[in-house]
Design a protein around this motif. Structure first.
Motif, PDB file in Angstrom:
ATOM      1  N   PRO A 147      -4.632  86.945  23.617  1.00 21.59           N
ATOM      2  CA  PRO A 147      -5.217  87.363  24.899  1.00 21.59           C
ATOM      3  C   PRO A 147      -6.742  87.322  24.884  1.00 21.59           C
ATOM      4  O   PRO A 147      -7.376  87.717  23.901  1.00 21.59           O
ATOM      5  N   LEU A 148      -7.309  86.854  25.996  1.00 21.83           N
ATOM      6  CA  LEU A 148      -8.758  86.766  26.144  1.00 21.83           C
ATOM      7  C   LEU A 148      -9.180  87.574  27.364  1.00 21.83           C
ATOM      8  O   LEU A 148      -8.648  87.380  28.456  1.00 21.83           O
ATOM      9  N   GLN A 168     -11.399  88.657  22.423  1.00 21.71           N
ATOM     10  CA  GLN A 168     -10.155  87.934  22.202  1.00 21.71           C
ATOM     11  C   GLN A 168      -9.343  88.635  21.129  1.00 21.71           C
ATOM     12  O   GLN A 168      -9.862  89.008  20.085  1.00 21.71           O
ATOM     13  N   VAL A 169      -8.061  88.833  21.403  1.00 22.22           N
ATOM     14  CA  VAL A 169      -7.151  89.418  20.427  1.00 22.22           C
ATOM     15  C   VAL A 169      -6.613  88.277  19.567  1.00 22.22           C
ATOM     16  O   VAL A 169      -5.864  87.423  20.053  1.00 22.22           O
ATOM     17  N   VAL A 170      -6.994  88.259  18.299  1.00 18.27           N
ATOM     18  CA  VAL A 170      -6.636  87.164  17.404  1.00 18.27           C
ATOM     19  C   VAL A 170      -5.284  87.451  16.769  1.00 18.27           C
ATOM     20  O   VAL A 170      -4.897  88.612  16.579  1.00 18.27           O
ATOM     21  N   ALA A 171      -4.561  86.389  16.431  1.00 18.06           N
ATOM     22  CA  ALA A 171      -3.202  86.522  15.907  1.00 18.06           C
ATOM     23  C   ALA A 171      -3.136  87.305  14.606  1.00 18.06           C
ATOM     24  O   ALA A 171      -2.093  87.853  14.262  1.00 18.06           O
ATOM     25  N   ASP A 172      -4.240  87.367  13.850  1.00 20.04           N
ATOM     26  CA  ASP A 172      -4.207  88.090  12.586  1.00 20.04           C
ATOM     27  C   ASP A 172      -4.385  89.599  12.764  1.00 20.04           C
ATOM     28  O   ASP A 172      -4.489  90.340  11.778  1.00 20.04           O
ATOM     29  N   VAL A 215     -15.215  89.593  19.174  1.00 19.51           N
ATOM     30  CA  VAL A 215     -16.077  90.081  20.242  1.00 19.51           C
ATOM     31  C   VAL A 215     -17.292  89.181  20.348  1.00 19.51           C
ATOM     32  O   VAL A 215     -17.980  88.923  19.352  1.00 19.51           O
ATOM     33  N   THR A 216     -17.590  88.690  21.551  1.00 19.64           N
ATOM     34  CA  THR A 216     -18.772  87.855  21.763  1.00 19.64           C
ATOM     35  C   THR A 216     -19.719  88.544  22.737  1.00 19.64           C
ATOM     36  O   THR A 216     -19.327  89.419  23.503  1.00 19.64           O
ATOM     37  N   GLY A 217     -20.974  88.105  22.683  1.00 20.23           N
ATOM     38  CA  GLY A 217     -21.976  88.664  23.582  1.00 20.23           C
ATOM     39  C   GLY A 217     -22.513  89.998  23.125  1.00 20.23           C
ATOM     40  O   GLY A 217     -23.094  90.743  23.914  1.00 20.23           O
ATOM     41  N   TRP A 219      -2.114  90.222  28.310  1.00 18.99           N
ATOM     42  CA  TRP A 219      -1.526  90.236  26.974  1.00 18.99           C
ATOM     43  C   TRP A 219      -0.344  89.289  26.848  1.00 18.99           C
ATOM     44  O   TRP A 219       0.236  89.161  25.756  1.00 18.99           O
ATOM     45  N   LEU A 220       0.036  88.614  27.925  1.00 14.20           N
ATOM     46  CA  LEU A 220       1.103  87.613  27.847  1.00 14.20           C
ATOM     47  C   LEU A 220       0.677  86.411  27.012  1.00 14.20           C
ATOM     48  O   LEU A 220       1.514  85.729  26.419  1.00 14.20           O
ATOM     49  N   ALA A 221      -0.615  86.125  26.963  1.00 15.27           N
ATOM     50  CA  ALA A 221      -1.111  84.981  26.204  1.00 15.27           C
ATOM     51  C   ALA A 221      -0.917  85.224  24.711  1.00 15.27           C
ATOM     52  O   ALA A 221      -0.971  86.361  24.243  1.00 15.27           O
ATOM     53  N   PRO A 222      -0.710  84.151  23.930  1.00 21.63           N
ATOM     54  CA  PRO A 222      -0.562  84.315  22.470  1.00 21.63           C
ATOM     55  C   PRO A 222      -1.751  85.012  21.832  1.00 21.63           C
ATOM     56  O   PRO A 222      -1.591  85.831  20.935  1.00 21.63           O
TER      57      PRO A 222
END
Length: 453
Positions: free
Chosen positions: A175-176, A284-288, A293-295, A170-173
């Motif tokens: 997170p993936l 992926q947690v998107v900024a909005d 969700v993929t797959g 979750w450190l990423a802007p």
């Protein structure tokens, strides 16, 4: 024109008492937007924590503690605080115990590689010591259970790994999560407790790690532990227990059936597993404030993803009057339209946010009103519309009127922009804004001299 994403706010939820003494809270809908390539976008409303999840008793976690004790029997605590300068290397006296090596292997095989440095011994690390100290400052409703949990060496090591492996992502802007298990767990937990609550817990864990590593004195470490303990509510502690426990597969079979997921049962409207979630590739947690969700398996429905108790609304193929579609919220008025559930839910959530902020005269899809509370007639509308109907209208605590509309279909953008201009023309003393359903701002008008945060 600059885009602005609305910050998450707490929405009001209906509650009622149940026969077993618990409080049932109506879940707010999760909006699901099917995208190309077997992808889904999940949008989560922010809501207050469930009252029954804000407490955690020792009785609830005893089966789990017993399972961890069988993995690593309780021994005399060996935690000790070594306040070396940051970056100093271990003296080499602390060796990784065999049980901890086995725990690390299990944890990393499920969650993926560690994203932060793993100390030589988790049991005697600064992070573990800070976690133990933090229980002194937790709320009375969870303190005793937390002290029991954080006194079990294997559980404490597992929580430490949760921070270094899962919550570190979750450190990423944005997170993936590319490990299938971590991706599925992120979706499950978001459905159960909300994406905002999950993100706040991650940030609290990461702040504790950073401050513990940077601490020079015992007082600085104590201060970091105090901040974490006061920030950790009952819901967050329950999530932390689940994340830590799922990393140790030997423990799970020894917990009574449903033992782990019953910790989150008051809000349980997501499945504990199943083909739909197990097929996820990435999340992926998107900024909005949504999850991409993929797959996702082709043909996966909202019901199979969210579970039979979920209140999910799909962006396409919404409910019908026959009652076969998703349930629509009607807290603030009749459905805006049964053919577009996400539009209705966006309106309901915005009205809930405004009510929580102290707005009055909450109106859903009603005629635009003037300062005297009278409908505003529009004799000059090129479209022949007599009254404009904002999706959301209210009066702020300072008396300023605020009207909002949403665009569901990009092909109708010009029509919505024309309606926006008409509403501004009819009432230049009010705030007017136009949003897309994903929360991005299209246009806003703020009267001169009016403050808008």
């Amino acid at each position: 024109m600059p885009q602005r994403t609305k910050p998450p706010a707490v929405a009001r939820q209906q509650t009622r008492a149940t026969g077993d003494g618990l409080t049932w809270v109506e879940p707010l809908p999760v909006l699901i937007n099917p995208l190309s390539g077997n992808r889904l976008r999940l949008s989560f409303p922010a809501s207050a924590p469930h009252p029954d999840m804000e407490r955690l008793s020792v009785e609830e976690i005893r089966p789990l503690l017993a399972a961890f004790e069988s993995f690593r029997p309780r021994a005399r605590p060996r935690l000790r605080l070594m306040m070396e300068s940051p970056g100093a290397t271990d003296s080499g006296q602390e060796r990784t115990a065999p049980w901890e090596l086995r725990l690390r292997e299990d944890f990393l095989s499920r969650y993926g590689p560690a994203l932060l440095p793993v100390p030589e011994s988790l049991e005697t690390s600064r992070l573990a010591f800070a976690l133990k100290l933090s229980t002194r400052y937790m709320d009375e409703g969870i303190r005793e259970a937390a002290q029991e949990l954080f006194s079990a060496p294997a559980f404490l090591a597992s929580v430490s790994l949760s921070v270094l492996v899962y919550f570190a992502a979750w450190l990423a802007p944005e997170p993936l999560f590319s490990k299938a298990f971590a991706a599925a767990l992120t979706v499950r937990l978001s459905l159960l407790v909300g994406l905002v609550e999950l993100g706040r817990l991650a940030m609290a864990c990461l702040r504790l790690y950073q401050e513990a590593e940077a601490a020079i004195t015992p007082q600085e470490l104590e201060a970091a532990a105090e901040r974490f303990g006061k920030a950790l509510g009952g819901t967050a502690l329950r999530v932390l227990v689940v994340v830590a426990s799922l990393g140790v597969p030997q423990v799970i079979p020894k917990v009574p059936k449903g033992g782990l997921w019953t910790l989150l049962s008051p809000l349980r409207h997501a499945p504990a597993g199943g083909p739909a979630l197990e097929s996820l590739a990435t999340v992926q947690v998107v900024a909005d404030g949504s999850l991409l969700v993929t797959g996702v398996a082709a043909g996966t429905s909202a019901a199979s993803l969210c579970g039979e108790l979920a209140t999910c609304a799909t962006m396409h193929g919404g409910g019908s009057s026959s009652g076969g579609g998703p349930k629509l919220s009607t807290r603030y008025g009749k459905p805006h339209t049964r053919q577009n559930p996400p539009h209705n839910e966006a309106i309901e959530q915005e009205l809930a946010r405004r009510e929580a902020a102290g707005h009055t005269s909450l109106r859903k899809n009603k005629a635009q009103m003037d300062a005297d509370g009278e409908p505003i007639y529009d004799p000059a509308s090129a479209a022949g519309v007599r009254f404009r109907k904002p999706d959301v209208s209210s009066i702020r605590p300072d008396g300023v009127r605020h009207n909002t509309n949403y665009v569901s279909n990009p092909q109708q953008m010009q029509r919505e922009l024309d309606a926006f201009d008409d509403m501004v023309r009819l009432d230049r003393a009010a705030i007017h804004d136009l949003y897309k359903l994903d929360g991005s701002l299209v246009r806003r008008y703020v009267p001169p001299g009016v403050n808008f945060p």
